[in-house]
Scaffold this active site. Structure first.
Site, PDB file in Angstrom:
ATOM      1  N   ASP A   8       0.808  -1.218   0.000  1.00  0.00           N
ATOM      2  CA  ASP A   8       0.000   0.000   0.000  1.00  0.00           C
ATOM      3  C   ASP A   8       0.846   1.274   0.000  1.00  0.00           C
ATOM      4  OD1 ASP A   8      -2.050  -1.853   0.302  1.00  0.00           O
ATOM      5  OD2 ASP A   8      -2.190  -1.575   2.457  1.00  0.00           O
ATOM      6  N   GLU A  25     -10.394   0.644  -4.262  1.00  0.00           N
ATOM      7  CA  GLU A  25      -9.620   0.925  -3.054  1.00  0.00           C
ATOM      8  C   GLU A  25      -8.497   1.917  -3.343  1.00  0.00           C
ATOM      9  OE1 GLU A  25      -9.430  -3.057  -0.517  1.00  0.00           O
ATOM     10  OE2 GLU A  25      -8.910  -3.408  -2.607  1.00  0.00           O
TER      11      GLU A  25
END
Length: 520
Positions: free
Chosen positions: A23, A198
């Site tokens: 991420d 996302e």
């Protein structure tokens, strides 16, 4: 050519952060000492949380600190394996750094989305300001006039299909750092039926506001998509080329898969780059977890083109060239002390300082013995595994009577392997995919009375490992080949990667270690 041989060929400067660095989010800051890029990653149940790296060229990175770096700042005691700190975003408003993140599974009143600030990316960072809203993966866009927009994603309130998500946008108050109550839903997927939009990020360029997001879930079908509008509130039009980057079309035998969750940054020379996550697997076992990779980006007809001319992640992105200014960190940052003389050591659900003390001997550190790896907060001090073919090791220096001290490879409380010395034996404790609820403790070697000092190691080769015991007063002994294929998301679920580290088990007491390291 076999799948394993194909995977073994992948190499070069990508990933730029090997091992469990998922991420990624990046920003650029221009200062008196030149241009620096700052990058943060998720850490889930590990502390200190959210490492901050800095780079001149986007390829070579050095860790300078952590956002969640002290006890009491964030409570992870109640989070589950692969819960905790998800998907941070880092930005700079010209004066200070801002970071937003999601805490999954925290205590009541201290979970959900939050924001922290710092004058220096190395810290200290503030205590969190919590945002009273649903969803995950918050981000911030800072406009040229200083106004800010908060955005994130959540499961759709009125879904048309299963796992449909929606991206929301709100103004962010510059003083309170709390988003306004007025909300606009701007995105629900590049295609009908798309799941899990996302990691959304908004950017301005050439009169457009761009929305960058990941879709398809953070595994094989992961992909990067782009949309644009004239306002942060939309309406957004998807890029006709979506997804702009994915490896799902290359098949599961590709050496790199699960490509997604990207962030964009413009360099001072006008070039554009993306950081994203991907995994390198061995027999489809992603031991290392999701890593950070670099992708060049160009623009055509006001749309970004990822990896132009290739359409997939490059093995050797060159990064920025002909740089000016210091090549490395200032001395006050580069010499910042770390726990045991190595960078980026972590503990599970608590800070290393809560179980780690220094000793009188140079290069030696002491762990306070406690729970084993099946428990929520083991006495385990770890680093990230960074290679699929490597050796990790640690030197046992001393231990209290009744304490088991050793070396472990951990994925979760139900997926690990450890080799420990205690009570006159060297033992191997392991879990298995067939019996995930517990572990098997097997005596391996019997030691002479008074023995117990030496080096413990694991020689890792893909989904197999061999335990090694090298006593100070004898010859090295190697175990049989051990299966570690369950130490990954593909076979155990979750979002992390394998860590290796020192383990000290027992009701009180301590164990002294040295030379926790990974190498050939």
């Amino acid at each position: 050519m076999t799948e394993i041989q194909t995977i073994a060929m992948w190499g070069g400067t990508n990933p730029i952060l090997p091992g469990f660095y998922p991420d990624p989010s990046v920003c650029r800051v221009d200062g008196d000492d030149g241009t620096w890029f700052y990058l943060v990653n998720s850490t889930f149940e590990y502390l200190p949380g959210l490492p901050v790296h800095r780079s001149r060229d986007l390829v070579n990175w050095e860790v300078i600190g952590h956002v969640i770096d002290r006890p009491g700042q964030i409570d992870l005691s109640t989070v589950k394996d692969s819960g905790g700190l998800f998907a941070p975003t880092i930005r700079h408003d010209g004066t200070r750094f801002l970071l937003v993140c999601t805490l999954v599974g925290g205590t009541e009143g201290a979970s959900g989305n939050f924001i922290v600030t710092a004058d220096s990316a190395a810290g200290p960072w503030s205590d969190p300001i919590w945002w009273d809203m649903d969803g995950i993966d918050p981000s911030i866009m800072i406009d040229p006039d200083g106004s800010m927009w908060a955005h994130g994603t959540r499961l759709a309130l009125f879904p048309e299909w299963d796992q449909q998500t929606e991206v929301w946008v709100r103004r962010l108050d510059n003083e309170t750092l709390v988003p306004d109550t007025d909300e606009t839903i701007v995105w629900s997927g590049a295609l009908r039926g798309a799941i899990w939009s996302e990691g959304p990020h908004l950017f301005r360029r050439n009169g457009f506001v761009y929305l960058l997001a990941a879709e398809g879930g953070t595994s094989f079908h992961h992909a990067i998509v782009v949309a644009r509008a004239e306002s942060p509130l939309g309406p957004f039009t998807g890029n006709p080329a979506n997804p702009v980057l994915t490896h799902r079309n290359l098949g599961r035998a590709s050496p790199v898969t699960n490509v997604g969750h990207a962030d964009l940054v413009e360099a001072r020379d006008g070039s554009w780059w993306a950081v994203c996550l991907a995994t390198r697997a061995w027999d489809r076992c992603d031991l290392l977890g999701r890593e950070t990779l670099l992708v060049p980006v160009t623009w055509e007809y006001d749309w970004p083109v990822f990896a132009p001319g290739e359409g997939q992640l490059p093995q050797n992105p060159q990064g920025l060239q002909n740089l000016t200014g210091p090549e490395h960190l200032p001395a006050d940052v580069a010499n910042k002390p770390t726990a045991i003389g190595v960078e980026d050591v972590m503990a599970v659900r608590r800070h290393p300082s809560e179980i780690l003390t220094e000793t009188q001997s140079s290069g030696t550190f002491r762990l306070q013995a406690g729970d084993g790896l099946t428990e929520a907060s083991p006495a385990f001090l770890a680093r990230r595994l960074t290679s699929l073919s490597t050796r990790v090791q640690i030197r046992l220096v001393n231990a209290s009577e009744g304490v088991g001290s050793g070396l472990a490879l951990r994925y979760s409380a139900t997926a690990f392997i450890a080799v420990t010395v205690g009570s006159g034996t060297v033992s191997i404790e392991t879990t298995s995919a067939d019996a995930p609820a517990g572990s098997t403790h097997t005596p391996w070697l019997t030691l002479p009375q008074g023995a117990g000092k030496g080096v413990l190691g694991f020689e890792v080769h893909g989904t197999s490992a061999v335990a090694v015991w090298e006593p100070d007063d004898g010859e090295a002994v190697r175990s049989e080949v051990l299966d570690i294929s369950h130490l990954c998301a593909e076979n155990n679920g979750g979002f992390v990667g394998v860590t290796y580290g020192a383990l000290a088990t027992g009701d009180g007491g301590f164990a002294d270690f040295a030379d926790l390291q990974e190498g050939p």
